[in-house]
Design a protein around this motif. Structure first.
Motif, PDB file in Angstrom:
ATOM      1  N   PHE A  37     -40.728  38.298  11.287  1.00 52.38           N
ATOM      2  CA  PHE A  37     -40.821  37.636   9.974  1.00 52.38           C
ATOM      3  C   PHE A  37     -41.246  38.788   9.135  1.00 52.38           C
ATOM      4  CE2 PHE A  37     -42.542  34.909   6.823  1.00 52.38           C
ATOM      5  CZ  PHE A  37     -42.146  33.565   7.159  1.00 52.38           C
ATOM      6  N   PHE A  38     -40.413  38.842   7.808  1.00 58.21           N
ATOM      7  CA  PHE A  38     -40.961  39.705   6.833  1.00 58.21           C
ATOM      8  C   PHE A  38     -42.536  39.740   6.530  1.00 58.21           C
ATOM      9  CE2 PHE A  38     -41.722  38.163   2.488  1.00 58.21           C
ATOM     10  CZ  PHE A  38     -41.442  36.955   2.579  1.00 58.21           C
ATOM     11  N   VAL A  39     -42.999  41.166   6.182  1.00 62.32           N
ATOM     12  CA  VAL A  39     -44.244  41.257   5.602  1.00 62.32           C
ATOM     13  C   VAL A  39     -44.285  41.753   4.441  1.00 62.32           C
ATOM     14  CG1 VAL A  39     -46.504  42.431   6.277  1.00 62.32           C
ATOM     15  CG2 VAL A  39     -45.266  41.568   8.067  1.00 62.32           C
ATOM     16  N   ARG A  40     -45.129  41.142   3.288  1.00 61.78           N
ATOM     17  CA  ARG A  40     -44.993  41.653   2.004  1.00 61.78           C
ATOM     18  C   ARG A  40     -46.660  41.850   1.655  1.00 61.78           C
ATOM     19  NH1 ARG A  40     -45.439  44.761  -1.750  1.00 61.78           N
ATOM     20  NH2 ARG A  40     -44.835  44.310  -4.041  1.00 61.78           N
ATOM     21  N   ASN A  41     -47.090  43.111   1.680  1.00 65.77           N
ATOM     22  CA  ASN A  41     -48.524  43.371   1.194  1.00 65.77           C
ATOM     23  C   ASN A  41     -48.571  44.069   0.211  1.00 65.77           C
ATOM     24  OD1 ASN A  41     -49.250  42.176   3.474  1.00 65.77           O
ATOM     25  ND2 ASN A  41     -49.487  43.596   4.705  1.00 65.77           N
ATOM     26  N   HIS A  42     -49.488  43.979  -1.091  1.00 63.56           N
ATOM     27  CA  HIS A  42     -49.663  44.671  -2.055  1.00 63.56           C
ATOM     28  C   HIS A  42     -50.577  45.914  -1.874  1.00 63.56           C
ATOM     29  CE1 HIS A  42     -47.219  42.852  -5.237  1.00 63.56           C
ATOM     30  NE2 HIS A  42     -47.266  42.051  -4.360  1.00 63.56           N
ATOM     31  N   CYS A  87     -39.819  36.129  -0.413  1.00 67.79           N
ATOM     32  CA  CYS A  87     -40.264  36.789  -1.560  1.00 67.79           C
ATOM     33  C   CYS A  87     -39.699  36.784  -2.861  1.00 67.79           C
ATOM     34  CB  CYS A  87     -40.455  38.064  -1.163  1.00 67.79           C
ATOM     35  SG  CYS A  87     -41.453  39.385  -2.336  1.00 67.79           S
ATOM     36  N   ASP A 145     -58.188  41.063   0.285  1.00 65.38           N
ATOM     37  CA  ASP A 145     -57.607  42.264  -0.124  1.00 65.38           C
ATOM     38  C   ASP A 145     -57.786  42.710  -1.814  1.00 65.38           C
ATOM     39  OD1 ASP A 145     -55.757  40.301  -0.587  1.00 65.38           O
ATOM     40  OD2 ASP A 145     -54.093  41.492  -0.319  1.00 65.38           O
ATOM     41  N   TYR A 156     -56.262  40.114  -4.525  1.00 63.97           N
ATOM     42  CA  TYR A 156     -54.961  39.611  -4.668  1.00 63.97           C
ATOM     43  C   TYR A 156     -55.109  38.151  -4.963  1.00 63.97           C
ATOM     44  CZ  TYR A 156     -50.318  38.123  -4.273  1.00 63.97           C
ATOM     45  OH  TYR A 156     -48.953  37.407  -4.585  1.00 63.97           O
ATOM     46  N   HIS A 185     -49.959  38.543   8.553  1.00 61.26           N
ATOM     47  CA  HIS A 185     -49.642  37.157   7.635  1.00 61.26           C
ATOM     48  C   HIS A 185     -50.712  36.323   7.059  1.00 61.26           C
ATOM     49  CE1 HIS A 185     -45.327  37.807   8.685  1.00 61.26           C
ATOM     50  NE2 HIS A 185     -45.542  38.110   9.815  1.00 61.26           N
ATOM     51  N   ARG A 190     -54.241  31.169   5.388  1.00 62.74           N
ATOM     52  CA  ARG A 190     -53.552  31.605   4.066  1.00 62.74           C
ATOM     53  C   ARG A 190     -52.801  30.590   3.632  1.00 62.74           C
ATOM     54  NH1 ARG A 190     -47.739  34.226   5.205  1.00 62.74           N
ATOM     55  NH2 ARG A 190     -48.059  34.258   2.948  1.00 62.74           N
ATOM     56  N   GLY A 198     -42.923  33.441  -2.681  1.00 54.08           N
ATOM     57  CA  GLY A 198     -44.001  33.843  -1.487  1.00 54.08           C
ATOM     58  C   GLY A 198     -45.302  34.351  -2.249  1.00 54.08           C
ATOM     59  N   SER A 201     -48.290  32.147  -1.902  1.00 54.00           N
ATOM     60  CA  SER A 201     -49.010  31.727  -0.583  1.00 54.00           C
ATOM     61  C   SER A 201     -49.755  32.880  -0.145  1.00 54.00           C
ATOM     62  CB  SER A 201     -47.866  31.819   0.308  1.00 54.00           C
ATOM     63  OG  SER A 201     -46.910  30.568   0.181  1.00 54.00           O
ATOM     64  N   LYS A 203     -52.621  35.039   1.102  1.00 53.81           N
ATOM     65  CA  LYS A 203     -53.093  35.437   2.514  1.00 53.81           C
ATOM     66  C   LYS A 203     -54.541  35.821   2.388  1.00 53.81           C
ATOM     67  CE  LYS A 203     -49.512  38.580   3.266  1.00 53.81           C
ATOM     68  NZ  LYS A 203     -48.669  39.493   3.862  1.00 53.81           N
ATOM     69  N   TRP A 204     -55.208  35.927   3.785  1.00 53.70           N
ATOM     70  CA  TRP A 204     -56.605  36.188   3.920  1.00 53.70           C
ATOM     71  C   TRP A 204     -57.330  35.442   2.900  1.00 53.70           C
ATOM     72  CZ3 TRP A 204     -53.213  40.683   2.538  1.00 53.70           C
ATOM     73  CH2 TRP A 204     -52.467  40.827   3.832  1.00 53.70           C
ATOM     74  N   TYR A 224     -44.985  38.767 -11.029  1.00 51.90           N
ATOM     75  CA  TYR A 224     -44.351  37.651 -10.762  1.00 51.90           C
ATOM     76  C   TYR A 224     -44.244  36.636 -11.952  1.00 51.90           C
ATOM     77  CZ  TYR A 224     -45.026  39.307  -6.271  1.00 51.90           C
ATOM     78  OH  TYR A 224     -44.832  40.203  -5.143  1.00 51.90           O
TER      79      TYR A 224
END
Ligand code: MTE
Length: 362
Positions: A37-42, A87, A145, A156, A185, A190, A198, A201, A203-204, A224
């Protein structure tokens, strides 16, 4: 962007993790295994103590809540939902090839996945807190984060309209495909906003705030947001941008990959198609001659709300170079624009132009 060993148990990462599955593994199964599953973190994955984790619910509510993960699991009914997360930057690479885009990840077609999410309904938690004012119109989220913007750290965040927040598909998820939500994730909790980009949605998740206005977070007010093709970094006024919510209809050829060398004869073409989740994908057309002629693809699964559709088509191809193209429709007659020129935007969001690639048949 290959997935590395993102599922290590440690809670420290040296680098910001952004990764997707190898293309030969993408969309092979209806439900994407967690490790693909892809991960997208800033920014870096936050450090926190699970034992002291609390979710704060505040704002225009009758009762402020401060909930541990155990309390969320104990006091709110568990709901499961299979939903696709995509995303807003998926397919940005094609936009970049059309016209440069600064400072954004050049995702190919891999920033998408489908999981069975389970957790409490956001609506149930909001009902427990009680909406206290008629002015309540948005629900804002913050993660643990923090990202540096203009010399200050900001968590975020983002927001969705109250109506969507109360809809039964929106979850506060603590499980992903039958496992505890993996750290990458958003463990321990989340938001999952099916049908939306995405980015919403969060996370954390640390805070939920019911409020009159949209979130003033950077990722709602600057990131966004969608702008028409003529707006650029030089003439943008972020206040004018359109905050992204629902995803447009999209379809993508996953196999064969661009540039493949294939044998003459039967060629199987496979891919995924996605809508705003509220409407089923009803038709996928595939062409192997650049859009001169089209074939209707078969679906590999029954259409489901909130999830992608996987599709397959077969062609008899003679030797030569072939341009493959795909386009889809949903049950509300939404479809895709033919060219990237009409959807290009300087942030490279929600590219849903017809997907094209070239293969060589020998
Ligand atoms: N939530 C937090 N707290 N921090 C983030 O960087 N990235 C968002 C969203 N939620 C993000 C976040 C974006 S842009 C996307 S596309 C999805 O998480 C990706 O979720 P995934 O990494 O589980 O695939």
């Amino acid at each position: 962007m290959p997935l590395s060993d993102k599922h290590t148990e440690t809670k420290t990462y040296d680098d910001i993790l952004n990764a997707g599955p190898p293309l030969n593994q993408l969309a092979k199964e209806f439900v994407t295994p967690n490790k693909l599953f892809f991960v997208r973190n800033h920014t870096w994955i936050p450090h926190f103590q699970l034992e002291s984790y609390r979710l704060r619910v505040h704002g225009l509510v009758t009762r402020e809540l401060s909930l541990s993960l155990d309390e969320i699991k104990r006091d709110f009914e568990r709901h499961a939902l299979t939903a696709t997360l995509q995303c807003a930057g998926n397919r940005r690479e094609e936009m970049v090839s059309y016209k440069p885009i600064d400072d954004q990840l050049a995702w190919g077609i891999e920033a998408i996945g489908t999981a069975e999410w389970a957790g409490a309904r956001l609506g149930d938690v909001l009902c427990a807190a009680g909406i206290s004012s008629e002015e309540a119109a948005h629900v804002a989220f913050l993660g643990l984060d923090e990202i540096l913007h203009d010399h200050a750290n900001e968590a975020y965040g983002g927001s969705i309209a109250l109506d969507k927040a109360l809809a039964c598909e929106v979850l506060l998820a603590y499980e992903m495909n039958g496992e505890d939500l993996p750290l990458a994730h958003g463990c321990p909790l989340r938001v999952v906003v099916p049908g939306y980009i995405g980015a919403r949605s969060v996370k954390w998740l640390s805070e939920i705030c019911v409020q009159a206005e949209q979130s003033d977070n950077h990722f709602q007010q600057v990131g966004y947001k969608l702008f028409p093709p003529h707006i650029t970094l030089d003439n943008v006024d972020y206040a004018d941008g359109m905050p992204l919510t629902k995803l447009p209809v999209n379809s993508v050829i996953v196999r064969p990959q661009a540039g493949s060398q294939l044998q003459a004869g039967k060629v199987v073409v496979e891919g995924y198609a996605m809508s705003d989740g509220e409407h089923e994908i009803t038709w996928v057309s595939v062409s192997a001659d650049g859009g001169e002629t089209w074939q209707r693809a078969d679906f590999t699964h029954e259409p489901r709300l909130w999830s992608w559709q996987l599709w397959r088509a077969e062609f008899e191809l003679p030797p030569g170079e072939h341009e493959m193209v795909v386009r889809a429709w949903d049950s509300a007659a939404n479809s895709q624009p033919e060219t990237i020129a009409s959807v290009w935007n300087f942030k490279g969001y929600v590219n849903n132009a017809w997907h094209r690639l070239r293969v060589v048949v020998a």
